[in-house]
Design a protein around this motif. Sequence first.
Motif, PDB file in Angstrom:
ATOM      1  N   LEU A 161       0.830  -1.203   0.000  1.00 55.24           N
ATOM      2  CA  LEU A 161       0.000   0.000   0.000  1.00 55.24           C
ATOM      3  C   LEU A 161       0.865   1.255   0.000  1.00 55.24           C
ATOM      4  N   ILE A 162       1.894   1.262   0.833  1.00 59.55           N
ATOM      5  CA  ILE A 162       2.764   2.434   0.908  1.00 59.55           C
ATOM      6  C   ILE A 162       3.510   2.629  -0.413  1.00 59.55           C
ATOM      7  N   THR A 188       9.837   4.251   0.835  1.00 63.15           N
ATOM      8  CA  THR A 188       9.085   3.063   1.247  1.00 63.15           C
ATOM      9  C   THR A 188       9.954   2.117   2.057  1.00 63.15           C
ATOM     10  N   ALA A 189      11.185   1.899   1.604  1.00 66.73           N
ATOM     11  CA  ALA A 189      12.102   1.000   2.313  1.00 66.73           C
ATOM     12  C   ALA A 189      12.397   1.508   3.722  1.00 66.73           C
ATOM     13  N   ILE A 190      12.565   2.827   3.852  1.00 68.82           N
ATOM     14  CA  ILE A 190      12.841   3.397   5.178  1.00 68.82           C
ATOM     15  C   ILE A 190      11.647   3.216   6.110  1.00 68.82           C
ATOM     16  N   ILE A 191      10.466   3.536   5.627  1.00 66.05           N
ATOM     17  CA  ILE A 191       9.252   3.418   6.449  1.00 66.05           C
ATOM     18  C   ILE A 191       9.040   1.967   6.867  1.00 66.05           C
ATOM     19  N   CYS A 196       9.129  -2.776  10.684  1.00 67.62           N
ATOM     20  CA  CYS A 196       9.623  -4.118  11.012  1.00 67.62           C
ATOM     21  C   CYS A 196      10.478  -4.109  12.267  1.00 67.62           C
ATOM     22  N   LEU A 197      11.322  -3.104  12.398  1.00 64.36           N
ATOM     23  CA  LEU A 197      12.190  -3.025  13.569  1.00 64.36           C
ATOM     24  C   LEU A 197      11.376  -2.917  14.848  1.00 64.36           C
TER      25      LEU A 197
END
Length: 497
Positions: A161-162, A188-191, A196-197
């Motif tokens: 979605l993001i 997107t990868a950063i968000i 996940c973290l």
Amino acid sequence: MRAHLQKLSKQVAIYGLGDTVTRLSSLLLLPVYTRFLSPQDYGRLAMALLISTVVSLILELGLRTAFFRFYFQDDTRDGKQRLIATTLLFLLVSSAVILTFSVILLELKGTALFKDPSLVPLVRIALIATFFDLGSVVPFAIFRAEQRAARYAGLSFTRFLIGTTLSIVAVVWLEWGVTGIIYMNLLTAIIFFLICLSHVVGSLKWTIDFKLLGKLLAFGLPLMPASLAGWALTFSDRFFLERYTDLAQVGLYSIAYSIASVLNMAMGWFNTAWLPYCYSMADDPEAKVFYARIFTYALALFTFLALGLTLFAEEALYLFATPAYFGAAKVVPLLALSYLFYQANYLIALGLDLTGRTSYYAPIVGAAAVVNLILNFVLIPRYGMMGAAVSTALSYMVMPILAYLIVRRLYPVPYERSRLLRLILITTGIYLLGVTINTERPWVNFGIGVLLVIAWGGLLYVARFFTGSELAAAQAARNSVADAFRGKVRYVASKVW
């Protein structure tokens, strides 16, 4: 065995829900990209994302597979926490160092690496995004290992979605083109990394167990030559196309891969659930018989999907792309066949994981990669993307053959050869018939394709591909669905009247 099948089917269905939206994102974005990007621009996008994918595969150092191997060996909470922390922290530290040097090297030598220098800034941003993608590997592996399929599916949908929303905003509203897509992939990868973290931070001790790390690397590093060979096997054709033809050819070839990726998506559903499930039942007395039956079921399902993609490739491009991209249809059948060979190899080669003989991956994939590189060099300068597709199919065929010859000595599985032979012969006949009677009218071809798919199923039935117990189970499932539907209709009718 039925209990195992039911449990695995449930896991595949839930994982499939999560992976569907993720893997379909590139396909769903095709109508947007093909209307706002030229084939050359799409080729630039494909090359930048391709390089990011290759680098990510290399930087994993085989730790994704090693994580699954060791996760089931220590059932204590402390042991699992040490495994999670060690794997995640090492991935983050090692990838940060290597990617930093890679970006510096790209700035110094990037124009010599690519025929088109406009790729350099795109690749730089894609490499930075790779760091954050690697940070999401361990949390996702935890959900798979613990068979928390619903959590996995939910996070997959969140990323889809993001990413999809940001990409559409960049291309349609902001009109940033390829550069905007790459930057939105980074965002997107950063968000997603931060999301996940947050799910694993409570399980981390923020220390690296170097003894455990040594064991992880000892298991995972032998997979690295296979990963490098896999890179050459899977992605080198795009580099040959960029060097010997042009980015428009890369764009068309990548569109064909996007269509064929429907098959890869279905395989991903299955493999995501199958890998941890395969490990979890390795000590079961019925394991080998179960593996053989799953091999037959999986190949039959994926052959059905591959046949559908082959017969309806042109119609799919009419729906998802513009006329500039229609030429991609001719290579879809060969790419679908390549995916079938890949899946057969994946299922057979799991015997190497179960016996701890992962060092055999390197010669298997390496031999296929050598064949691929030679064929790419010979065929692509002369035949362009069709040469690339032929090279891919022939080299992928090498892997399951070699895997079978090796694994049958280490972990013999009683494959159902007679059923598989019938499947191959009937599918080949239907495909050749479809090629022979192809017309110039897409909707006529669509109708013919539907009839051929029905004929494929009918011929399998006549050839007794399906066992009596399988037909009985299918009939019971159909009756159950029909009863449930009729019950729902009666309930709604009672409320209305």
